[in-house]
Design a protein around this motif. Structure first.
Motif, short mmCIF file in Angstrom:
data_model
loop_
_atom_site.label_atom_id
_atom_site.label_comp_id
_atom_site.label_asym_id
_atom_site.label_seq_id
_atom_site.Cartn_x
_atom_site.Cartn_y
_atom_site.Cartn_z
N HIS A 176 0.83 -1.20 0.00
CA HIS A 176 0.00 0.00 0.00
C HIS A 176 0.86 1.26 0.00
O HIS A 176 0.38 2.34 0.31
N SER A 177 2.13 1.10 -0.34
CA SER A 177 3.06 2.23 -0.19
C SER A 177 3.16 3.11 -1.43
O SER A 177 4.00 3.99 -1.49
N THR A 178 2.32 2.87 -2.43
CA THR A 178 2.40 3.68 -3.63
C THR A 178 2.04 5.12 -3.32
O THR A 178 1.17 5.41 -2.50
N ALA A 179 2.71 6.03 -3.97
CA ALA A 179 2.51 7.45 -3.69
C ALA A 179 1.15 7.90 -4.19
O ALA A 179 0.59 7.33 -5.10
N THR A 180 0.65 8.97 -3.59
CA THR A 180 -0.66 9.48 -3.96
C THR A 180 -0.58 10.44 -5.14
O THR A 180 -1.58 10.92 -5.61
N THR A 181 0.63 10.74 -5.61
CA THR A 181 0.79 11.63 -6.74
C THR A 181 1.51 10.91 -7.87
O THR A 181 1.99 9.80 -7.71
N ASP A 182 1.59 11.57 -9.01
CA ASP A 182 2.22 10.98 -10.18
C ASP A 182 3.68 10.68 -9.89
O ASP A 182 4.44 11.54 -9.43
N THR A 183 4.11 9.46 -10.16
CA THR A 183 5.48 9.08 -9.88
C THR A 183 6.22 8.72 -11.16
O THR A 183 7.05 7.83 -11.17
N ALA A 184 5.91 9.42 -12.25
CA ALA A 184 6.59 9.16 -13.51
C ALA A 184 8.09 9.38 -13.35
O ALA A 184 8.54 10.34 -12.71
N GLU A 185 8.88 8.50 -13.93
CA GLU A 185 10.33 8.58 -13.78
C GLU A 185 10.88 9.75 -14.57
O GLU A 185 10.36 10.14 -15.62
N LEU A 186 11.98 10.30 -14.06
CA LEU A 186 12.65 11.39 -14.76
C LEU A 186 13.33 10.86 -16.01
O LEU A 186 13.80 9.72 -16.06
#
Length: 408
Positions: free
Chosen positions: A234-244
């Protein structure tokens, strides 16, 4: 009143353990419940909270954890005492189904009294941050690493085991009331302080079947938890985590760690960014002077900061939804004593010139870098709702360690 048990009565030591455990459990449960509700409000960006709210939640969690650890040691001592004592016989041993249920619940209670605080303690040791245990023996456990995955699993186990404990307590109390009010026997009275007038229990044989039944209940609980997703990530972030996007660089970072350390409630909490890029141009000059440039972009949502990761992403802190990256564009200088990266650091919508001193070990085409600087979070409007250091210190230590190779 004798201190030891007999076949017909409980001794003073057993009674003390019983009522002390009850007092601690009925203290820990509401403390945890209220603190958890406060924590949910703090992490919910739609609920306005103050520094006093955070401090209150921390105090309640600290008390909850401290009482829980006390329960753990009391439970172990109680179990060890029970092992060497005579076990008083059941007054309703002739009622086989009821006797079986009573002994099964007792086994579940004994296990709960150890497993609930143990999993809570393991979660505390594996997680970074939040409320400390109020004692002088440290906050970590031997052989328990700081691990978000382990913290997640132990948190799920703790949650499930609390419900088993609550259910077992409810059945235990209901059984005691039934004996006292309906059966009108001495089951409850012989656990009360003072000398009881309990009659001699009927002869009986204590079977291992209730222990096996209690184990089956525990296995069913674990299986049920698995199916409902308690152990899912359940540790996925609540915002967009698109890679740089990768950047062109004269020096390619092969291995690196970019971390920050905050001070929360007087204790250091360290987290790291898993996604960051560095465009490096560098030529080591013979004399002190300009040696190159570095352009670092940091994915804010890739930060893992223990139990406060979600809070750190909020509008009052990094505000990752509006400002998903931070940037450090600097010139690299060789000095008389080492090396420095000097330039503006931009976090949120604030930029400030900073100096990052670092050590450099240059071997042919491989460079190993280690550096550290301290920032003031208030300079970047991070955590302005906490304008004092009561809960969150002003200082934030940024550390970088990397190995880079020169590109041909």
């Amino acid at each position: 009143m004798p201190s030891t048990n007999t076949f017909s009565s409980y001794g003073s030591v057993t009674k003390t353990f019983h009522w002390l455990t009850a007092l601690l459990i009925f203290t820990a449960l509401p403390l945890g419940w209220i603190a958890n509700d406060l924590a949910h409000a703090i992490y919910d960006p739609s609920v306005p909270t103050t520094e006093d709210d955070i401090a209150q939640a921390a105090r309640l969690f600290s008390l909850h954890k401290t009482v829980g650890v006390t329960v753990f040691f009391i439970a172990l001592a109680r179990i060890l005492w029970a092992v060497i004592q005579t076990k008083p016989g059941l007054l309703n041993a002739d009622n086989k189904p009821e006797a079986f249920a009573a002994e099964t619940v007792h086994w579940m209670l004994y296990a709960s009294l150890v497993l609930v605080p143990a999993t809570g303690w393991l979660h505390h040791a594996a997680a970074e941050g939040f409320a400390p245990i109020l004692w002088p023996f440290g906050q970590n456990l031997p052989f328990v690493p700081k691990s978000p995955e382990l913290a997640e699993v132990t948190a799920g186990l703790h949650w499930m085991f609390i419900w088993v404990l609550a259910g077992s307590l409810a059945l235990h109390i209901a059984g005691a009331i039934k004996h006292h009010v309906i059966d009108k026997d001495s089951t409850l009275r012989r656990m009360l302080p003072g000398q009881s007038d309990a009659p001699e229990p009927p002869k009986q044989h204590h079977s291992s079947v209730p222990a096996v039944a209690a184990l089956a209940v525990w296995l069913a609980v674990l299986t049920g938890g698995w199916f409902i997703g308690v152990f899912s990530d359940h540790s996925t972030a609540t915002t967009d985590t698109a890679e740089l996007t990768e950047v062109q660089s004269d020096w390619q970072v092969r291995d690196g760690n970019l971390s920050i350390t905050i001070t929360q409630l007087g204790s250091p909490v360290t987290g790291s960014f898993s996604d960051w890029t560095a465009a490096i141009a560098f030529e080591d000059p013979a004399e002190p002077g300009l040696a190159g440039t570095v352009d670092v972009t940091i994915g804010i949502t890739s930060l893992s900061l223990g139990t406060v990761t979600s809070q750190a992403m909020g509008a009052d802190f990094f505000n990752s939804e509006q400002f998903p990256t931070a940037q450090f564009k600097a010139d690299i200088y060789k000095t008389d004593t080492g090396y420095e990266a000097r330039g503006p650091l931009t976090i949120r919508d604030k930029s400030m010139d900073v100096v990052l001193p670092f050590a450099l070990d240059l071997q042919d085409n491989t460079a190993t870098v280690s550096g550290q600087l301290e920032l003031n979070r208030m300079d970047f409007d991070v955590g302005t709702s906490q304008p004092t250091e009561e809960s969150l210190g002003f200082g934030v230590v940024v550390s970088v360690d990397l190995t880079a190779e020169r590109q041909e």
